[in-house]
Design a protein around this motif. Structure first.
Motif, PDB file in Angstrom:
ATOM      1  N   ILE A 211       0.620  -1.090  -0.105  1.00 11.86           N
ATOM      2  CA  ILE A 211       0.038  -0.078  -0.037  1.00 11.86           C
ATOM      3  C   ILE A 211       0.747   1.059  -0.077  1.00 11.86           C
ATOM      4  O   ILE A 211       1.770   1.565   0.897  1.00 11.86           O
ATOM      5  N   VAL A 212       0.786   2.125  -0.864  1.00  8.79           N
ATOM      6  CA  VAL A 212       1.468   3.391  -1.115  1.00  8.79           C
ATOM      7  C   VAL A 212       0.441   4.574  -1.452  1.00  8.79           C
ATOM      8  O   VAL A 212      -0.328   4.472  -2.230  1.00  8.79           O
ATOM      9  N   GLY A 213       0.863   5.669  -0.543  1.00  8.48           N
ATOM     10  CA  GLY A 213       0.122   6.981  -1.253  1.00  8.48           C
ATOM     11  C   GLY A 213       0.977   8.174  -1.014  1.00  8.48           C
ATOM     12  O   GLY A 213       1.919   7.844  -0.630  1.00  8.48           O
ATOM     13  N   VAL A 214       0.842   9.018  -2.305  1.00 11.32           N
ATOM     14  CA  VAL A 214       1.683  10.227  -2.602  1.00 11.32           C
ATOM     15  C   VAL A 214       0.454  11.300  -2.394  1.00 11.32           C
ATOM     16  O   VAL A 214      -0.416  11.299  -3.116  1.00 11.32           O
ATOM     17  N   GLN A 215       1.145  12.565  -1.876  1.00 10.39           N
ATOM     18  CA  GLN A 215       0.136  13.660  -1.925  1.00 10.39           C
ATOM     19  C   GLN A 215       0.034  14.170  -2.981  1.00 10.39           C
ATOM     20  O   GLN A 215      -0.660  15.140  -3.425  1.00 10.39           O
ATOM     21  N   TRP A 216       1.206  14.357  -3.863  1.00  9.01           N
ATOM     22  CA  TRP A 216       1.312  14.955  -5.118  1.00  9.01           C
ATOM     23  C   TRP A 216       0.589  14.368  -6.285  1.00  9.01           C
ATOM     24  O   TRP A 216       0.011  13.165  -6.135  1.00  9.01           O
ATOM     25  N   HIS A 217       0.705  14.959  -7.476  1.00  4.44           N
ATOM     26  CA  HIS A 217       0.072  14.524  -8.777  1.00  4.44           C
ATOM     27  C   HIS A 217       0.909  14.146  -9.772  1.00  4.44           C
ATOM     28  O   HIS A 217       1.063  14.874 -10.583  1.00  4.44           O
ATOM     29  N   PRO A 218       1.236  13.003  -9.727  1.00  7.72           N
ATOM     30  CA  PRO A 218       2.313  12.453 -11.133  1.00  7.72           C
ATOM     31  C   PRO A 218       1.660  12.394 -12.171  1.00  7.72           C
ATOM     32  O   PRO A 218       2.384  12.413 -13.258  1.00  7.72           O
ATOM     33  N   GLU A 219       0.287  12.043 -11.912  1.00 11.09           N
ATOM     34  CA  GLU A 219      -0.378  11.783 -13.312  1.00 11.09           C
ATOM     35  C   GLU A 219      -0.456  13.370 -14.275  1.00 11.09           C
ATOM     36  O   GLU A 219      -0.661  13.227 -15.406  1.00 11.09           O
ATOM     37  N   GLN A 220      -0.307  14.379 -13.425  1.00 11.67           N
ATOM     38  CA  GLN A 220      -0.529  15.664 -14.235  1.00 11.67           C
ATOM     39  C   GLN A 220       0.951  16.142 -15.003  1.00 11.67           C
ATOM     40  O   GLN A 220       0.908  16.844 -15.803  1.00 11.67           O
ATOM     41  N   SER A 221       1.990  15.372 -14.562  1.00 18.63           N
ATOM     42  CA  SER A 221       3.435  15.619 -15.318  1.00 18.63           C
ATOM     43  C   SER A 221       3.753  14.458 -15.798  1.00 18.63           C
ATOM     44  O   SER A 221       5.034  14.513 -16.343  1.00 18.63           O
ATOM     45  N   CYS A 222       3.308  13.386 -15.869  1.00 18.45           N
ATOM     46  CA  CYS A 222       4.133  12.136 -16.250  1.00 18.45           C
ATOM     47  C   CYS A 222       4.268  12.146 -17.661  1.00 18.45           C
ATOM     48  O   CYS A 222       5.166  11.555 -18.140  1.00 18.45           O
ATOM     49  N   HIS A 223       3.685  12.941 -18.354  1.00 13.39           N
ATOM     50  CA  HIS A 223       3.913  12.951 -19.977  1.00 13.39           C
ATOM     51  C   HIS A 223       4.798  13.951 -20.321  1.00 13.39           C
ATOM     52  O   HIS A 223       5.413  13.877 -21.638  1.00 13.39           O
ATOM     53  N   THR A 224       5.448  14.596 -19.239  1.00 13.28           N
ATOM     54  CA  THR A 224       6.688  15.506 -19.549  1.00 13.28           C
ATOM     55  C   THR A 224       7.895  15.155 -18.827  1.00 13.28           C
ATOM     56  O   THR A 224       8.789  15.581 -19.086  1.00 13.28           O
ATOM     57  N   ASN A 225       7.576  14.717 -17.614  1.00 12.67           N
ATOM     58  CA  ASN A 225       8.301  14.340 -16.752  1.00 12.67           C
ATOM     59  C   ASN A 225       8.814  12.729 -16.620  1.00 12.67           C
ATOM     60  O   ASN A 225       8.210  12.103 -15.967  1.00 12.67           O
ATOM     61  N   PRO A 226       9.976  12.294 -16.993  1.00 13.59           N
ATOM     62  CA  PRO A 226      10.415  10.873 -17.109  1.00 13.59           C
ATOM     63  C   PRO A 226      10.190  10.282 -15.734  1.00 13.59           C
ATOM     64  O   PRO A 226       9.731   9.068 -15.512  1.00 13.59           O
ATOM     65  N   LEU A 227      10.544  10.910 -14.556  1.00 10.15           N
ATOM     66  CA  LEU A 227      10.545  10.391 -13.378  1.00 10.15           C
ATOM     67  C   LEU A 227       8.992  10.234 -12.870  1.00 10.15           C
ATOM     68  O   LEU A 227       8.720   9.221 -11.866  1.00 10.15           O
ATOM     69  N   ASP A 228       8.235  11.001 -13.030  1.00 10.83           N
ATOM     70  CA  ASP A 228       6.948  11.044 -12.767  1.00 10.83           C
ATOM     71  C   ASP A 228       6.070   9.838 -13.446  1.00 10.83           C
ATOM     72  O   ASP A 228       5.348   9.054 -12.999  1.00 10.83           O
ATOM     73  N   GLN A 229       6.593   9.486 -14.771  1.00 13.97           N
ATOM     74  CA  GLN A 229       6.224   8.289 -15.606  1.00 13.97           C
ATOM     75  C   GLN A 229       6.631   7.079 -14.777  1.00 13.97           C
ATOM     76  O   GLN A 229       5.918   6.019 -14.906  1.00 13.97           O
ATOM     77  N   GLU A 230       7.762   6.966 -14.006  1.00 10.20           N
ATOM     78  CA  GLU A 230       8.274   6.076 -13.494  1.00 10.20           C
ATOM     79  C   GLU A 230       7.531   5.602 -12.487  1.00 10.20           C
ATOM     80  O   GLU A 230       7.303   4.343 -12.029  1.00 10.20           O
ATOM     81  N   PHE A 231       6.694   6.573 -11.926  1.00  9.03           N
ATOM     82  CA  PHE A 231       5.662   6.103 -10.727  1.00  9.03           C
ATOM     83  C   PHE A 231       4.626   5.032 -11.329  1.00  9.03           C
ATOM     84  O   PHE A 231       4.303   4.078 -10.766  1.00  9.03           O
ATOM     85  N   PHE A 232       4.170   5.213 -12.451  1.00 11.82           N
ATOM     86  CA  PHE A 232       3.169   4.337 -13.271  1.00 11.82           C
ATOM     87  C   PHE A 232       4.104   3.132 -13.715  1.00 11.82           C
ATOM     88  O   PHE A 232       3.208   2.004 -13.700  1.00 11.82           O
ATOM     89  N   ASN A 233       5.124   3.457 -14.317  1.00  7.08           N
ATOM     90  CA  ASN A 233       5.841   2.231 -14.610  1.00  7.08           C
ATOM     91  C   ASN A 233       6.026   1.214 -13.248  1.00  7.08           C
ATOM     92  O   ASN A 233       6.026  -0.005 -13.609  1.00  7.08           O
TER      93      ASN A 233
END
Length: 239
Positions: A211-233
């Motif tokens: 179980i993991v939760g984050v307070q920020w929004h990686p979905e809003q920047s994953c298309h431009t920031n590879p590290l935010d896409q890593e959250f989904f990967n």
């Protein structure tokens, strides 16, 4: 078979002046869907439904993802509504809490983003600050009018945490929330904090699943920031 990612939906309505009719929609932000598609997962939107169907919904998926949205009704953490509480959606609260309970029973991983992290904390007995005015925090956690594609403040990631497997120890994130985790639920660990002390991520493996939760929004920047896409990967490849 691709990993099936169940993303809890939300609801909204729109009024059509032409035919004078109100239309209601179940939806999830497209950025969540696209992030998981790029990660080669199979995103499935779960509409807000009835508690009795949660067993079947969880059987359909491999990972449960709880997205952002309305405030959580404070009755679920034994508080009265504060005047600064925002809009609540009690049917969604009830449904998500039941989904979390069932996901634990079935051993499915759970991921929360923004409100999603907060509802995870509440589901396991934690509490929330109902508004930033009730906290000691000093950063601007609602970054409007700055786009959520742009990160605005740093978080510190705890070593040997799940997040540390794909994020550096200091990472800049976006921010759009007025509620915060207060008392952390038992058996959860804080794995990221902002410089003002705000809790930015929680994790647990105590219940037999991840179980993991984050307070920020990686979905809003994953298309431009590879590290935010890593959250989904990471979710698709490892959870």
């Amino acid at each position: 078979m691709k990993k099936r990612i169940g993303i809890i939906g939300n609801e909204r309505s729109t009024y059509d002046k032409k035919d004078q009719h109100t239309y209601y929609f179940s939806y999830t932000p497209r950025d969540f869907v696209q992030g998981f598609i790029r990660a080669e997962g199979l995103p499935i939107i779960l509409p807000v439904g009835v508690v009795e169907d949660t067993v079947d919904y969880i059987q359909l998926i491999d990972v449960l993802v709880l997205a952002g949205g309305q405030d959580i009704d404070p009755k679920y953490f034994h508080q009265q509504r504060h005047p600064r509480l925002g809009e609540v959606f009690e049917a969604r609260d009830e449904f998500e809490l039941a989904l979390i309970k069932e996901a634990v029973k079935q051993g499915k991983s759970i991921v929360g983003v923004c409100r999603g992290m907060q509802v995870i904390n509440v589901a396991f007995g934690g509490t929330l600050y109902q508004d930033v005015s009730l906290t000691p925090y000093t950063l601007k956690h609602v970054q409007s009018p700055i786009s959520l594609e742009q990160p605005t403040h740093d978080v510190t990631i705890k070593q040997r945490s799940l997040l540390s497997q794909f994020l550096p120890s200091t990472y800049k994130v976006n921010s759009y929330h007025h509620q915060f985790v207060d008392k952390v639920a038992n058996h959860f660990e804080v794995t990221a904090t902002a410089s003002d002390g705000a809790i930015e991520a929680i994790e647990s493996k105590f219940f037999g699943n991840t179980i993991v939760g984050v307070q920020w929004h990686p979905e809003q920047s994953c298309h431009t920031n590879p590290l935010d896409q890593e959250f989904f990967n990471y979710i698709v490849q490892h959870l």
